[in-house]
Each structure stands twice: as C-alpha cells, then as structure tokens.
Design an enzyme around this catalytic site. Structure first.
Site, mmCIF file in Angstrom:
data_model
loop_
_atom_site.group_PDB
_atom_site.id
_atom_site.type_symbol
_atom_site.label_atom_id
_atom_site.label_comp_id
_atom_site.label_asym_id
_atom_site.label_seq_id
_atom_site.Cartn_x
_atom_site.Cartn_y
_atom_site.Cartn_z
ATOM 1 C CG HIS A 58 -2.593 4.504 -1.262
ATOM 2 N ND1 HIS A 58 -2.540 4.886 0.067
ATOM 3 C CD2 HIS A 58 -2.454 3.154 -1.274
ATOM 4 C CE1 HIS A 58 -2.380 3.801 0.826
ATOM 5 N NE2 HIS A 58 -2.330 2.741 0.040
ATOM 6 C CG HIS B 191 -1.309 0.239 3.290
ATOM 7 N ND1 HIS B 191 -1.702 -0.922 2.664
ATOM 8 C CD2 HIS B 191 -0.045 0.025 3.740
ATOM 9 C CE1 HIS B 191 -0.715 -1.807 2.715
ATOM 10 N NE2 HIS B 191 0.303 -1.270 3.360
ATOM 11 C CG ASP C 242 -4.160 -4.112 2.744
ATOM 12 O OD1 ASP C 242 -5.205 -3.793 3.358
ATOM 13 O OD2 ASP C 242 -3.549 -3.325 1.995
HETATM 14 ZN ZN LIG Z 1 -3.461 -1.369 1.571
#
Ligand SMILES: [Zn+2]
Length: 353
Positions: free
Chosen positions: A169, A207, A294
């Site tokens: 990220h 994500h 995840d």
């Molecule tokens: Zn993640």
C-alpha cells in the site's frame, strides 16, 4: 527457496489503529511474522537467513522507489514526534489531517514545518501508527526485499522476503494500510536494475496493491497485476478499479481484477489464470508476488473464502509461470492460520518447480 527474514520487524509494534470509528488494537502485529517463521522451521523450504546487504546499496534501492523527502521524513519522524512533547514517547503518532490529492484543494508541493501536517502529507489513512521502531523495521524489510531480489538475480529460482511491516500500500511518497516502504516495488526495481528487462508484479493480497500500481503506473517495463476485493466496497477504496490500465507509455501495463466480497476459490482462481495469461503475454523475465494471505475465509478484516488447502494450488499456479520469482509477505490477519497458509502457498510453488 531461501527466506530472508527481518530481524528488526518487532521494533514496529503499533498500539492502536482507527477502525470503523473507534480505536482498536492493531491488526498488523509481530506474531504474524513469528507464526510464518515457526512454520518454516517446522516445514523447511530452504535456508532461513537474515539479509546481509550493504547500507549504501539499500539506500540506493529504496531511493529508486521512494522520494527523498518522504524517506527523510520517515527516518526522523519519531524523534520529531517526541521532541514536540516528551510524553508523546508513550503514544504512537497517528495522522489526523490530510491534503486532498487531486482536487487542487490543498498544496502538497510545499513542505509544512508542522509535524502533524507532514504526517498527514505523507500518509493516506489513520490505520498505520508510526512508532519508535517503524523506520528501523521498515528499512529491515526493504533489506529482505533487496536480498531476495539479489538471490534471484544470482540464479535462484525463487526467494521469499518475510517481513513486516508489509509494503504494497505504500507509494513513492506516502504510507498507509500498515505499509511504509514498498518491498515488492523495491524488489521489482532491483530485478530490473540487475538486468531483467521486463518484470511483472502479481499481487494476490485481498486488498488492491495501490502503492505498487501508483509507483509503476507510467512504466512499460513493469507489468502490475492485482486480484483484490472490489474497491467500491473494500479498502483502499480509491484505487483498484478495472478501468485503470496504466498511463502514458505505461498504458496497457496495469491490470486490475476486482472481485466482489464473498468470492470463493473457484472464481478467484479463474482471475489468477487471467492474471497469469497477462504475465505470459507481457513476456516477463521475472516475477514479484506480493503475497497476502488475507484472502483466507477466516480473515477478520477481509471478505473472500479461500481455504488453507487452496494455497497449495495458488503456489502451484504461480510456479507455472516458469519465472524467477520473489515473494514478499504482505497481509493476512487470521494470525493463527497465517503461518500455515503462507507456507502452503510457498510449498505448492516449490513442489511444482
Ligand atoms: Zn491486505
């Protein structure tokens, strides 16, 4: 497959993060890495090593991906935070004010003197506490990524950068999503600088890998692919849509495969096939896999339903790309399961090569 693990990771241990309107204990905890390391000791895939990279080489590798004003800020942030008020040493630094990036609403070119302002300038969320050991831990993680890339450049089929904080990220000049330095981007750039002509990054975290996408968005020598929860409902919300295909000479070299919350392995696996087809069409000569676990059904902050046994198949599919491959450890917050899920994926890969 060698694993390079970060001896400084536990120096970064946030106390609390803002989550759905309240302060909660951090999801991104040192035990995550410890469980993976313990599982690798139980089911060895190769040597477990602490990275030994030259300080100057590490600075250079970080500077190939991150801006000087950002890394200078991170390096000195804790001292500044405590200098503002000695009692701050008992609290993590969390941002609370941000310049809107794309509406000409605020200036981001002028570096504010105020620490809180700079903390906001260089971040995008309040979930990523900056602590006394954050910089040392993040730098140790970048060392793992560089060491893994150098191992692959030296002829290894694959290498694993086992580090936290995670990285995908983090952008060239911002942190967020528990990430400070983008380990996957550092590894990809190091592969490129070491002679690989075309490097693909295939992000399998739940994500979207927004930082990696942003760093390489205008590059034709780097293909970025991400399979992730649809940003319409899932973090990081503001990037990761299917119509983001790259810009300038990089147009056509970014592929996002967003999937709805609740997606099962069969559907996820079809997206992985599509991602691998894109990597093959790109004619990559090296691969970096930001490896988030995840996507697991039991993950407390995510929404896919992969089972532990599915990760063997994921590893096997990634091996079918037949490319020198660097794995970087990203998300995965079902702490008790993250070790076995990570090693299942790596073992599936190792068995298939
Ligand atoms: Zn993640």
């Amino acid at each position: 497959m060698k694993t390079f693990h970060n001896p400084h990771h536990a120096l970064h241990q946030g106390r609390e993060e803002m989550f759905r309107g309240r302060m909660v204990p951090c999801h991104e905890v040192p035990a995550r890495l410890d469980f993976v390391l313990a599982e690798l000791q139980r089911r060895p895939l190769g040597a477990l090593q602490i990275p030994e990279v030259d300080d100057a080489a590490l600075d250079t590798a970080i500077a190939r991906v991150h801006t000087p004003r950002y890394t200078q800020f991170l390096a000195g942030a804790w001292d500044e935070w405590v200098a503002m008020d000695p009692s701050n040493a008992q609290r993590d630094a969390l941002p609370s004010v941000w310049p809107l990036g794309n509406r000409n609403a605020f200036r981001t070119d002028v570096l504010p003197h105020n620490f809180a302002a700079r903390l906001g300038l260089f971040s995008f969320d309040s979930g990523s506490p900056l602590t006394a050991g954050t910089w040392a831990a993040a730098r140790g993680g970048a060392a793992c990524a560089l060491a893994a890339a150098l191992d692959v450049l030296g002829g290894a089929r694959s290498a694993f950068a086992l580090t936290r904080p995670p990285g995908h990220h983090a952008g060239a000049d911002f942190f967020g999503g528990y990430c400070f330095l983008n380990n996957a981007a550092i590894a990809a750039q190091a592969l490129r600088d070491g002679g690989k002509q075309r490097v693909a990054v295939l992000d399998v975290d739940y994500h979207h890998g927004n930082g990696t996408q942003a760093i390489f968005y205008e590059r034709a020598d780097m293909l970025t692919v991400s399979i992730h929860g649809d940003p319409a409902t899932e973090y990081p919300f503001f990037l990761g849509h299917a119509d983001e295909r790259g810009a300038g000479v990089g147009e056509g070299f970014n592929l996002n495969l967003p999937l709805p919350r609740g997606t099962n392995f069969a559907t996820w696996n079809a997206a992985l096939r599509q991602a691998l087809d894109a990597v093959a069409a790109f004619k990559a000569d090296a691969l970096v896999v930001p490896m988030g676990l995840d996507t697991f059904e039991g993950d407390p902050i995510s929404g896919f339903t992969l089972q532990s046994a599915d990760y063997f198949a994921v590893g096997e599919a990634l091996a079918s790309a037949s490319l020198p491959t660097v794995f970087t450890f990203e998300g995965g917050y079902a702490v008790d399961a993250v070790g076995s899920n990570a090693v299942n994926l790596l073992e599936g890969f190792a068995r298939a090569v």
